[in-house]
Write a protein that holds these residues in place. Structure first.
Motif, PDB file in Angstrom:
ATOM      1  N   THR A 213       0.812  -1.216   0.000  1.00  0.00           N
ATOM      2  CA  THR A 213       0.000   0.000   0.000  1.00  0.00           C
ATOM      3  C   THR A 213       0.846   1.268   0.000  1.00  0.00           C
ATOM      4  O   THR A 213       0.427   2.286  -0.555  1.00  0.00           O
ATOM      5  CB  THR A 213      -0.989   0.016   1.179  1.00  0.00           C
ATOM      6  OG1 THR A 213      -0.271  -0.187   2.403  1.00  0.00           O
ATOM      7  CG2 THR A 213      -2.049  -1.067   1.013  1.00  0.00           C
TER       8      THR A 213
ATOM      9  N   ASN B  71       0.378   3.935  -2.942  1.00  0.00           N
ATOM     10  CA  ASN B  71       0.151   5.350  -2.666  1.00  0.00           C
ATOM     11  C   ASN B  71       1.165   6.214  -3.409  1.00  0.00           C
ATOM     12  O   ASN B  71       0.804   7.209  -4.049  1.00  0.00           O
ATOM     13  CB  ASN B  71       0.214   5.612  -1.163  1.00  0.00           C
ATOM     14  CG  ASN B  71      -0.121   7.045  -0.818  1.00  0.00           C
ATOM     15  OD1 ASN B  71      -1.228   7.508  -1.050  1.00  0.00           O
ATOM     16  ND2 ASN B  71       0.864   7.743  -0.272  1.00  0.00           N
TER      17      ASN B  71
ATOM     18  N   ILE C 256      -5.417   5.674  -1.927  1.00  0.00           N
ATOM     19  CA  ILE C 256      -5.627   4.654  -0.911  1.00  0.00           C
ATOM     20  C   ILE C 256      -6.959   4.864  -0.192  1.00  0.00           C
ATOM     21  O   ILE C 256      -7.570   3.914   0.298  1.00  0.00           O
ATOM     22  CB  ILE C 256      -4.448   4.629   0.091  1.00  0.00           C
ATOM     23  CG1 ILE C 256      -3.149   4.237  -0.640  1.00  0.00           C
ATOM     24  CG2 ILE C 256      -4.694   3.669   1.239  1.00  0.00           C
ATOM     25  CD1 ILE C 256      -3.179   2.890  -1.337  1.00  0.00           C
TER      26      ILE C 256
ATOM     27  N   PHE D  11      -9.446   2.573  -1.762  1.00  0.00           N
ATOM     28  CA  PHE D  11      -8.797   1.275  -1.955  1.00  0.00           C
ATOM     29  C   PHE D  11      -9.780   0.213  -2.450  1.00  0.00           C
ATOM     30  O   PHE D  11      -9.402  -0.656  -3.239  1.00  0.00           O
ATOM     31  CB  PHE D  11      -8.112   0.827  -0.665  1.00  0.00           C
ATOM     32  CG  PHE D  11      -7.189  -0.341  -0.846  1.00  0.00           C
ATOM     33  CD1 PHE D  11      -6.059  -0.227  -1.640  1.00  0.00           C
ATOM     34  CD2 PHE D  11      -7.452  -1.556  -0.235  1.00  0.00           C
ATOM     35  CE1 PHE D  11      -5.191  -1.297  -1.821  1.00  0.00           C
ATOM     36  CE2 PHE D  11      -6.586  -2.626  -0.406  1.00  0.00           C
ATOM     37  CZ  PHE D  11      -5.468  -2.499  -1.199  1.00  0.00           C
TER      38      PHE D  11
ATOM     39  N   TYR E 247      -9.792   0.281  -6.093  1.00  0.00           N
ATOM     40  CA  TYR E 247      -8.580  -0.356  -6.606  1.00  0.00           C
ATOM     41  C   TYR E 247      -8.750  -1.878  -6.589  1.00  0.00           C
ATOM     42  O   TYR E 247      -8.419  -2.559  -7.560  1.00  0.00           O
ATOM     43  CB  TYR E 247      -7.349   0.070  -5.797  1.00  0.00           C
ATOM     44  CG  TYR E 247      -6.082  -0.594  -6.261  1.00  0.00           C
ATOM     45  CD1 TYR E 247      -5.360  -0.078  -7.330  1.00  0.00           C
ATOM     46  CD2 TYR E 247      -5.626  -1.759  -5.662  1.00  0.00           C
ATOM     47  CE1 TYR E 247      -4.206  -0.701  -7.783  1.00  0.00           C
ATOM     48  CE2 TYR E 247      -4.479  -2.392  -6.098  1.00  0.00           C
ATOM     49  CZ  TYR E 247      -3.763  -1.858  -7.160  1.00  0.00           C
ATOM     50  OH  TYR E 247      -2.632  -2.493  -7.608  1.00  0.00           O
TER      51      TYR E 247
END
Length: 177
Positions: free
Chosen positions: A149, A153, A159, A162, A165
């Protein structure tokens, strides 16, 4: 953890008695060995165009996998490498060549390709590059992904979003439990 210093090739033999003690301690603390992850050394660069460096990366990573197996560790995180003095495509293809050699081993250890921040010429900086590596090796049954992470970032992934993602990851690569 690392099986030795991540910046050099110095390694001591694995002491099986210490491994047994470590397993006993983990068991007494309800730690599952299947959740223990080793990190590959930083000194290998599978993306390199240099055949000597590719040979070194393949042989050293294979030895690290053997060492993990001796300890009962089933996962090893790997920085995919950096495309120095070459195109990203060449770097990715070099990683595939090295992984094909490394993944052809008798050990029950999965290599987790770490997502990278994109500093310099790092490979594995987005979902498309990770997917390329996963889909171009001959046999990806011993290959997975480590979502770093901090690196995500740094590469521009939001993030705070997330879950989006992960949805994108699932669509392109797939999430397995």
């Amino acid at each position: 953890f690392y099986t030795g210093a991540p910046q050099n090739t110095v390694r001591k033999e694995i002491d099986i008695e210490l491994v047994k003690k470590a397993h006993e301690l983990m068991s007494s603390k309800n730690m599952d060995i299947n959740n223990v992850i080793c990190h590959a050394p930083y000194i290998v660069n599978p993306a390199s165009n240099d055949l000597i460096k590719q040979d070194f990366a393949a042989s050293f990573l294979t030895e690290e996998i053997r060492r993990c197996s001796l300890m009962g560790v089933k996962k090893m995180v790997l920085h995919p490498g950096s495309a120095v003095n070459e195109t990203r495509e060449e770097g990715l293809n070099n990683i595939v060549k090295v992984l094909d050699r490394v993944l052809d081993n008798p050990y029950d250890v999965t290599i987790l390709l770490e997502t990278m921040a994109g500093k310099g010429n790092e490979c594995g900086i987005n979902l498309e590059e990770i997917n390329y590596l996963l889909t171009h090796v001959k046999d990806n049954r011993k290959l997975g992904v480590c979502l770093d992470t901090c690196h995500l970032n740094d590469s521009g992934v939001d993030i705070a979003s997330f879950d989006k993602y992960l949805d994108d990851f699932d669509k392109l690569i797939g999430l397995k439990s």
